[in-house]
Design a protein around this motif. Structure first.
Motif, PDB file in Angstrom:
ATOM      1  N   GLY A  53       0.806  -1.214   0.000  1.00 23.96           N
ATOM      2  CA  GLY A  53       0.000   0.000   0.000  1.00 23.96           C
ATOM      3  C   GLY A  53       0.838   1.261   0.000  1.00 23.96           C
ATOM      4  O   GLY A  53       0.499   2.244  -0.658  1.00 23.96           O
ATOM      5  N   HIS A  58      -1.875   2.807  -2.228  1.00 23.21           N
ATOM      6  CA  HIS A  58      -3.200   2.241  -1.974  1.00 23.21           C
ATOM      7  C   HIS A  58      -3.545   2.487  -0.504  1.00 23.21           C
ATOM      8  O   HIS A  58      -3.110   1.735   0.378  1.00 23.21           O
ATOM      9  CB  HIS A  58      -3.243   0.740  -2.275  1.00 23.21           C
ATOM     10  N   ARG A  60      -6.179   1.968   1.245  1.00 22.06           N
ATOM     11  CA  ARG A  60      -6.935   0.923   1.950  1.00 22.06           C
ATOM     12  C   ARG A  60      -6.003  -0.090   2.600  1.00 22.06           C
ATOM     13  O   ARG A  60      -6.263  -0.577   3.692  1.00 22.06           O
ATOM     14  CB  ARG A  60      -7.897   0.228   1.001  1.00 22.06           C
ATOM     15  N   TYR A  61      -4.932  -0.419   1.925  1.00 22.98           N
ATOM     16  CA  TYR A  61      -3.965  -1.351   2.512  1.00 22.98           C
ATOM     17  C   TYR A  61      -3.235  -0.718   3.689  1.00 22.98           C
ATOM     18  O   TYR A  61      -2.908  -1.400   4.659  1.00 22.98           O
ATOM     19  CB  TYR A  61      -2.961  -1.820   1.462  1.00 22.98           C
ATOM     20  N   VAL A  63      -4.574   1.530   5.649  1.00 19.46           N
ATOM     21  CA  VAL A  63      -5.563   1.537   6.734  1.00 19.46           C
ATOM     22  C   VAL A  63      -5.657   0.143   7.368  1.00 19.46           C
ATOM     23  O   VAL A  63      -5.749   0.020   8.598  1.00 19.46           O
ATOM     24  CB  VAL A  63      -6.938   2.025   6.228  1.00 19.46           C
ATOM     25  N   LEU A  64      -5.617  -0.908   6.556  1.00 17.69           N
ATOM     26  CA  LEU A  64      -5.582  -2.269   7.090  1.00 17.69           C
ATOM     27  C   LEU A  64      -4.367  -2.455   7.989  1.00 17.69           C
ATOM     28  O   LEU A  64      -4.472  -3.024   9.084  1.00 17.69           O
ATOM     29  CB  LEU A  64      -5.566  -3.293   5.948  1.00 17.69           C
ATOM     30  N   VAL A 168      -1.842   8.077   5.495  1.00 17.19           N
ATOM     31  CA  VAL A 168      -3.266   8.117   5.171  1.00 17.19           C
ATOM     32  C   VAL A 168      -3.724   9.569   5.068  1.00 17.19           C
ATOM     33  O   VAL A 168      -4.496   9.924   4.171  1.00 17.19           O
ATOM     34  CB  VAL A 168      -4.088   7.333   6.226  1.00 17.19           C
TER      35      VAL A 168
END
Length: 181
Positions: A53, A58, A60-61, A63-64, A168
């Motif tokens: 990410g 990316h 979303r990765y 945030v994961l 992020v």
């Protein structure tokens, strides 16, 4: 390719986490500690996704990775409490092996600076060979090595959490600037 400082920091921290997690995974395999093996495996997967990410932009990765970092910090605090016998936990329980085997930390028998000595105990009544008791004189006891592993993971994870929060935020600012131009 230009790399912003937050992105490079996150990539560096994810790389350090991968190296230390793989090292920890190897020693957990040697000690047949199945609970840490499973959690370390999940950690390795999520760190790889977080690294992907950060490299590929990316969010979303990332945030994961952020969510997993909170769980990973909690796990490492649990490990520290377990090996220091805090909060009613005991390092002598078989919870780390999930009750599947009687094995424990590999460092228990192979700690740094240990000298294995066999000391005779009481003689057998028939005069046969005496029973032997293994005594270890270690420079650093195994529970402190396990706590140091977890403390290192905590430190790197907390730095990674801060760096991922920054990334992020940067991703969101770039996306907002792109959408509202």
């Amino acid at each position: 390719m230009v790399c912003c400082s937050g992105r490079c920091t996150l990539i560096f921290l994810c790389t350090i986490q991968l190296i230390t997690a793989l090292e920890r995974q190897a020693f957990d395999f040697l000690g047949y500690q199945w609970a840490p093996i499973l959690v370390n495996f999940l950690h390795i997967i999520v760190v790889i996704l977080g690294l992907f990410g950060a490299i590929q932009y990316h969010p979303r990765y990332v945030v994961l990775y952020l969510v997993w970092s909170i769980l990973w910090v909690t796990w490492n605090i649990f490990i520290c409490c377990l090996y220091l016998d805090l909060c009613g936990l005991s390092k002598e329980s078989d919870s780390m092996a999930l009750g599947l085997s009687s094995h424990g930390s590999w460092w228990k028998d192979n700690s740094l600076g240990c000298e294995r000595r066999d000391l005779p105990t009481a003689q057998w009544p028939s005069g046969d060979s005496p029973a032997l008791v293994s005594a270890l004189g270690c420079v650093l006891e195994y529970q402190y090595i396990e706590v140091l592993h977890s403390a290192l993971q905590l430190f790197v994870s907390l730095l990674g959490f801060v760096s991922a929060c920054y990334m992020v935020n940067i991703f969101n600012e770039e996306e907002d600037a792109y959408l509202y131009k």
